[in-house]
Design an enzyme around this catalytic site. Structure first.
Site, PDB file in Angstrom:
ATOM      1  N   GLU A   7       0.990  -1.415  -0.329  1.00  0.00           N
ATOM      2  CA  GLU A   7       0.423   0.039   0.051  1.00  0.00           C
ATOM      3  C   GLU A   7       0.611   1.570  -0.127  1.00  0.00           C
ATOM      4  O   GLU A   7       1.588   1.212   0.637  1.00  0.00           O
ATOM      5  CB  GLU A   7      -0.607   0.246   0.850  1.00  0.00           C
TER       6      GLU A   7
ATOM      7  N   GLU B  32      -8.801   1.643  -4.516  1.00  0.00           N
ATOM      8  CA  GLU B  32      -9.755   1.119  -3.838  1.00  0.00           C
ATOM      9  C   GLU B  32     -10.916   2.521  -3.041  1.00  0.00           C
ATOM     10  O   GLU B  32     -10.385   3.296  -2.896  1.00  0.00           O
ATOM     11  CB  GLU B  32      -9.396   0.277  -2.168  1.00  0.00           C
TER      12      GLU B  32
END
Ligand code: KIV
Length: 301
Positions: A135, A202
């Site tokens: 991430e 996301e």
């Protein structure tokens, strides 16, 4: 048993099954070029990986979401490398065709570039994964370059990045202001330049995800990011209705396995209490002659 002509006929009727090839990072790019949506799901164990692989999924992500949906933590922060490797090994035993991606857990790649490369390597060396995901945006570019430099494909992850919930103030959609959208676009270009083969987006506005997908030559995989992404991913426990604590707005529930499990367990309890399980077909038998012989040996004592 199937005859040879029957096998040939069924292979002709089902060309997808007979022509199935191992999915690689190159297949991801080719799918984007052909405009074919890429399918991805999470898995954390052998039977789920087997079912997804046999259903024809392109890629399986052993996500650190396992911390919440399998291990019962409130968020993904407590998940360790050992947790991830344990589950990744089970997944790799169940999958033959899908591209297998191991999710790098919190604090496994943030401390130093060297630590990031070592931990990424463990997913391939010890757990049968073929790529890793991590991430973050520009702040991760150096680690991504080093991991890719070691020969390990990296998938990026931008937008709602659950390992940063404390910075984001919870599980919130990202990129909703003009400045946040600009930063997200810049980060996605930086991650492509750093060598990512693909990028998860996301919980970001659909039109932003579509624009990013068009600007990048690597495929984007959306979760809560609309139809304009090059592929889609869902957390399998959400899709199956196995995670009861909350269901994000972007999830489509394809089944209610929690209710199914409860029904099965309730029926089992009632069968055991009512002595209707085990029935004769679930019970091991013994020849009468052997039983009588056995009884005689007891009677002698
Ligand atoms: O951990 C995970 O399952 C993920 C997906 C939601 C992309 O990161």
């Amino acid at each position: 048993m199937s005859t040879l002509p029957a096998l040939i006929a069924s292979a002709t009727m089902n060309p997808t099954a007979s022509q199935r090839k191992k999915v690689t990072t190159s297949s991801f790019r080719q799918k984007k070029e052909r405009g074919e949506p890429i399918t991805m799901l999470t898995a954390y164990d052998y039977p789920t990986a087997l079912a997804e692989d046999q259903a024809g999924i392109d890629s399986i992500l052993v996500g650190d979401s396992l911390g919440m949906v399998v291990l019962g933590y409130q968020n993904t922060l407590p998940v360790t490398m050992e947790d991830m490797l344990h589950h990744a090994r089970a997944v790799s035993r169940g999958s033959k065709y899908a591209l297998l991606i191991g999710d790098m857990p919190f604090m496994s790649y943030q401390v130093s570039t060297e630590q990031a490369v070592r931990n990424a390597g463990r997913f391939l060396q010890e757990a049968g994964m073929e790529a890793v995901k991590l991430e973050g945006g520009r702040e991760r570019a150096e680690a991504i370059r080093a991991i890719v430099g070691a020969g390990i494909p990296v998938m990026g992850h931008l937008g709602l990045t659950p390992q940063s919930i404390n910075q984001m103030g919870g599980f919130r959609p990202q990129g909703k202001t003009a400045s946040a959208a600009k930063r997200l676009l810049e980060d996605s270009l930086i991650l492509e330049d750093a060598g990512c083969f693909s990028l998860v987006l996301e919980s970001v506005p659909a039109r932003l995800a579509e624009l990013i997908s068009k600007k990048l030559s690597i495929p984007t995989i959306g979760i809560g990011a609309g139809l304009g992404c090059d592929g889609q991913v869902l957390v399998t426990h959400d899709l199956l209705g196995l995670f009861e604590r909350f269901t994000p707005r972007f999830v489509k529930k394809y089944a209610d396995f929690h209710a199914e499990m409860q029904n099965a367990f309730t029926e089992y309890i009632s069968d055991v209490q009512g002595r209707s399980f085990p029935a004769a077909e679930h019970t091991v038998e013994m020849d009468d002659s052997e039983w009588q012989a056995f009884q005689k040996t007891i009677d002698k004592n």
